[in-house]
Design an enzyme around this catalytic site. Structure first.
Site, PDB file in Angstrom:
ATOM      1  N   ASN A  98      39.474  48.284  52.044  1.00  0.00           N
ATOM      2  CA  ASN A  98      40.719  47.638  51.663  1.00  0.00           C
ATOM      3  C   ASN A  98      41.272  48.304  50.405  1.00  0.00           C
ATOM      4  O   ASN A  98      40.934  49.464  50.140  1.00  0.00           O
ATOM      5  CB  ASN A  98      40.546  46.121  51.486  1.00  0.00           C
ATOM      6  CG  ASN A  98      41.829  45.395  51.875  1.00  0.00           C
ATOM      7  OD1 ASN A  98      42.878  45.688  51.313  1.00  0.00           O
ATOM      8  ND2 ASN A  98      41.748  44.488  52.826  1.00  0.00           N
ATOM      9  N   HIS A 128      40.542  52.166  51.418  1.00  0.00           N
ATOM     10  CA  HIS A 128      39.406  52.497  52.300  1.00  0.00           C
ATOM     11  C   HIS A 128      38.589  53.692  51.822  1.00  0.00           C
ATOM     12  O   HIS A 128      38.172  54.529  52.631  1.00  0.00           O
ATOM     13  CB  HIS A 128      39.923  52.769  53.707  1.00  0.00           C
ATOM     14  CG  HIS A 128      40.462  51.564  54.423  1.00  0.00           C
ATOM     15  ND1 HIS A 128      40.229  50.285  54.012  1.00  0.00           N
ATOM     16  CD2 HIS A 128      41.258  51.464  55.515  1.00  0.00           C
ATOM     17  CE1 HIS A 128      40.850  49.435  54.810  1.00  0.00           C
ATOM     18  NE2 HIS A 128      41.480  50.121  55.743  1.00  0.00           N
ATOM     19  N   HIS A 202      35.717  48.257  60.753  1.00  0.00           N
ATOM     20  CA  HIS A 202      37.173  48.268  60.951  1.00  0.00           C
ATOM     21  C   HIS A 202      37.584  48.522  62.407  1.00  0.00           C
ATOM     22  O   HIS A 202      38.471  49.328  62.692  1.00  0.00           O
ATOM     23  CB  HIS A 202      37.748  49.373  60.051  1.00  0.00           C
ATOM     24  CG  HIS A 202      39.199  49.214  59.746  1.00  0.00           C
ATOM     25  ND1 HIS A 202      40.180  49.397  60.698  1.00  0.00           N
ATOM     26  CD2 HIS A 202      39.851  48.878  58.628  1.00  0.00           C
ATOM     27  CE1 HIS A 202      41.349  49.210  60.170  1.00  0.00           C
ATOM     28  NE2 HIS A 202      41.194  48.894  58.908  1.00  0.00           N
ATOM     29  N   SER A 203      36.942  47.841  63.370  1.00  0.00           N
ATOM     30  CA  SER A 203      37.332  48.044  64.776  1.00  0.00           C
ATOM     31  C   SER A 203      38.655  47.368  65.086  1.00  0.00           C
ATOM     32  O   SER A 203      39.025  46.380  64.487  1.00  0.00           O
ATOM     33  CB  SER A 203      36.250  47.479  65.713  1.00  0.00           C
ATOM     34  OG  SER A 203      35.191  48.400  65.845  1.00  0.00           O
ATOM     35  N   ASP A 274      48.660  40.851  57.748  1.00  0.00           N
ATOM     36  CA  ASP A 274      47.849  41.921  57.159  1.00  0.00           C
ATOM     37  C   ASP A 274      47.329  41.405  55.823  1.00  0.00           C
ATOM     38  O   ASP A 274      47.671  41.934  54.758  1.00  0.00           O
ATOM     39  CB  ASP A 274      48.678  43.189  56.972  1.00  0.00           C
ATOM     40  CG  ASP A 274      47.777  44.388  56.663  1.00  0.00           C
ATOM     41  OD1 ASP A 274      48.323  45.506  56.517  1.00  0.00           O
ATOM     42  OD2 ASP A 274      46.540  44.201  56.549  1.00  0.00           O
ATOM     43  N   GLU A 340      38.414  42.088  59.733  1.00  0.00           N
ATOM     44  CA  GLU A 340      37.464  42.823  58.883  1.00  0.00           C
ATOM     45  C   GLU A 340      36.847  41.873  57.849  1.00  0.00           C
ATOM     46  O   GLU A 340      37.525  41.442  56.919  1.00  0.00           O
ATOM     47  CB  GLU A 340      38.207  43.951  58.146  1.00  0.00           C
ATOM     48  CG  GLU A 340      39.071  44.818  59.021  1.00  0.00           C
ATOM     49  CD  GLU A 340      40.238  45.438  58.270  1.00  0.00           C
ATOM     50  OE1 GLU A 340      40.030  45.954  57.160  1.00  0.00           O
ATOM     51  OE2 GLU A 340      41.366  45.395  58.784  1.00  0.00           O
TER      52      GLU A 340
HETATM   53  C1  GLA Z   1      43.542  47.662  56.876  1.00  0.00           C
HETATM   54  C2  GLA Z   1      44.796  47.353  56.067  1.00  0.00           C
HETATM   55  C3  GLA Z   1      46.046  47.695  56.841  1.00  0.00           C
HETATM   56  C4  GLA Z   1      45.975  49.140  57.348  1.00  0.00           C
HETATM   57  C5  GLA Z   1      44.658  49.372  58.097  1.00  0.00           C
HETATM   58  C6  GLA Z   1      44.441  50.823  58.452  1.00  0.00           C
HETATM   59  O1  GLA Z   1      43.467  46.818  57.961  1.00  0.00           O
HETATM   60  O2  GLA Z   1      44.808  45.969  55.728  1.00  0.00           O
HETATM   61  O3  GLA Z   1      47.168  47.561  55.959  1.00  0.00           O
HETATM   62  O4  GLA Z   1      46.023  50.015  56.230  1.00  0.00           O
HETATM   63  O5  GLA Z   1      43.572  49.009  57.294  1.00  0.00           O
HETATM   64  O6  GLA Z   1      45.518  51.318  59.141  1.00  0.00           O
END
Ligand code: GLA
Length: 375
Positions: A98, A128, A202-203, A274, A340
């Site tokens: 994150n 990430h 992160h699937s 998100d 996640e």
């Molecule tokens: C996480 C973030 C999203 C995006 C994805 C990867 O889920 O919360 O904003 O960046 O990673 O694309």
């Protein structure tokens, strides 16, 4: 002749409930290093494929209410495809999964500067683990088989200074498939110097098994009375907010598409869902129900349990048809979602967040159970 004997042996072992773990060579990295792929099979025929590259979940096949198996995750068919993975499909993400605001954090009086490799809302941040996070390194995998489960233990050591983080971090990520149709992702880590970390799986999920359909028709429950509002850059403001009375309330099952278009600041900033939801009723470190996702069309259901304090629900808002994955399918907007489990985003900069610091002598432990069924 050999193949048929092998098939008979596999069928026989599955009949007696023994789960299987097999390995083979998936391909080679550009520098020539070989990459292994592993196939896990349980007694009810669920199969999971994982690879040493990025300790990535390559595919997972589970049955619908009629016993029909299908792959439920976005990704690629070949290692070459996975080397282009900019969406973090299937990935083990870190050192800090994150976001970290401005790519900066302070620890024990020292300030660390990381790559600002992401800019939602035009606001730069670290995402990430930076330019080459753990989803882009070669882990080492070893299989194991037990009576009612089998799996792979991936190990990797991230050196002091890797992507700007302090401390040599020794990690173990274990995938276990058991005969209760649970896929368990578990991360453990120790360090020789204080560091921050948030290892995340992160699937991208589409329980219909058809990667060309929208997940807006999936039903979601999040066992969380609060979520973390963010700024335009998707960095949490620092405080929890109640979900009650808002389109962020998934304490009862809702179709994802039902309220995603509502006029609500959080949805505007995220371009949809998100955000991090803070689990309710969790005793620190205890395994707790975090989410339940169900596809009404097929009956496939996935429950997620975790010992982490939060879960990021990302509704696939950045999928835009520019990525071609498995079976030459282009992944369109919201054809998959991520759930996640995690520490709080930007925890290193938020004194109200559970600590993301790991010190020598401590062991980081993140357990995430995906429990599959069909109703
Ligand atoms: C996480 C973030 C999203 C995006 C994805 C990867 O889920 O919360 O904003 O960046 O990673 O694309």
């Amino acid at each position: 002749m050999k193949t048929s004997i092998l098939k008979i042996l596999i069928a026989a072992t599955l009949m007696f409930g023994v789960t299987q773990a097999e390995e083979s060579i998936f391909g080679k990295l550009p520098d020539g290093q070989e990459v292994k792929i592993f196939v896990l099979t349980n007694a009810s025929g669920m199969t999971v494929k994982v690879t040493e590259y990025g300790a990535i979940l390559v595919s997972i096949e589970a049955a619908d209410r009629n016993g029909k198996f299908a792959d439920l995750s976005h990704g690629y068919d070949t290692l070459e495809g996975w080397l282009t993975n900019t969406s973090y499909f299937g990935s083990t993400v870190g050192r800090f999964g994150n976001r970290i605001a401005d790519g900066k954090f302070s620890l024990d009086g020292k300030t660390y500067e990381l790559a600002t490799n992401n800019d939602p809302g035009g606001i730069h941040c670290h995402l990430h683990g930076g330019l080459k996070g753990y989803d882009k390194v070669l882990w080492k995998g070893e299989t194991f088989e037990k009576k009612n489960s089998s799996g792979v233990i991936f190990t990797y050591t991230s050196k002091d200074g890797d992507e700007g983080y302090p401390g040599n971090l020794s990690m173990e990520v274990t995938y276990t498939l058991n005969n209760n149709n649970e896929l368990i992702w578990e991360a453990k880590a120790t360090t020789d110097a204080p560091t921050v970390l948030n290892l995340v799986h992160h699937s991208y999920w589409n329980l219909s098994g058809d990667a060309e359909t929208s997940i807006n028709d999936h039903e979601l429950t999040l066992f969380a009375d609060h979520y973390l509002p963010t700024n335009k850059g998707l960095i949490p403001t620092g405080d929890k907010a109640p979900v009650a009375g808002t389109p962020m309330d998934f304490t009862k099952p809702h179709l994802i598409g039902e309220r995603v278009g509502d006029q609500f600041e959080a949805l505007k900033f995220g371009g949809g869902y998100d955000h991090a939801w803070v689990l309710s009723g969790q005793k620190e470190g205890e395994l707790t129900r975090a989410a339940k996702l169900r596809d009404p069309k097929t009956g496939r259901t996935m429950e997620i349990l975790t010992n982490q304090p939060a879960i990021q629900f990302y509704g696939g808002n950045f999928l835009d048809g520019t990525v071609t994955g498995k079976g030459e399918i282009t992944y369109e907007h919201r054809t998959a979602l991520c759930l996640e489990t995690e520490g709080w985003p930007d925890a290193p900069n938020n004194p109200k967040a559970p600590s993301a610091i790991l010190r020598p002598g401590e062991t980081y432990s993140h357990k995430m159970v995906h429990r599959f069924s069909a109703e």
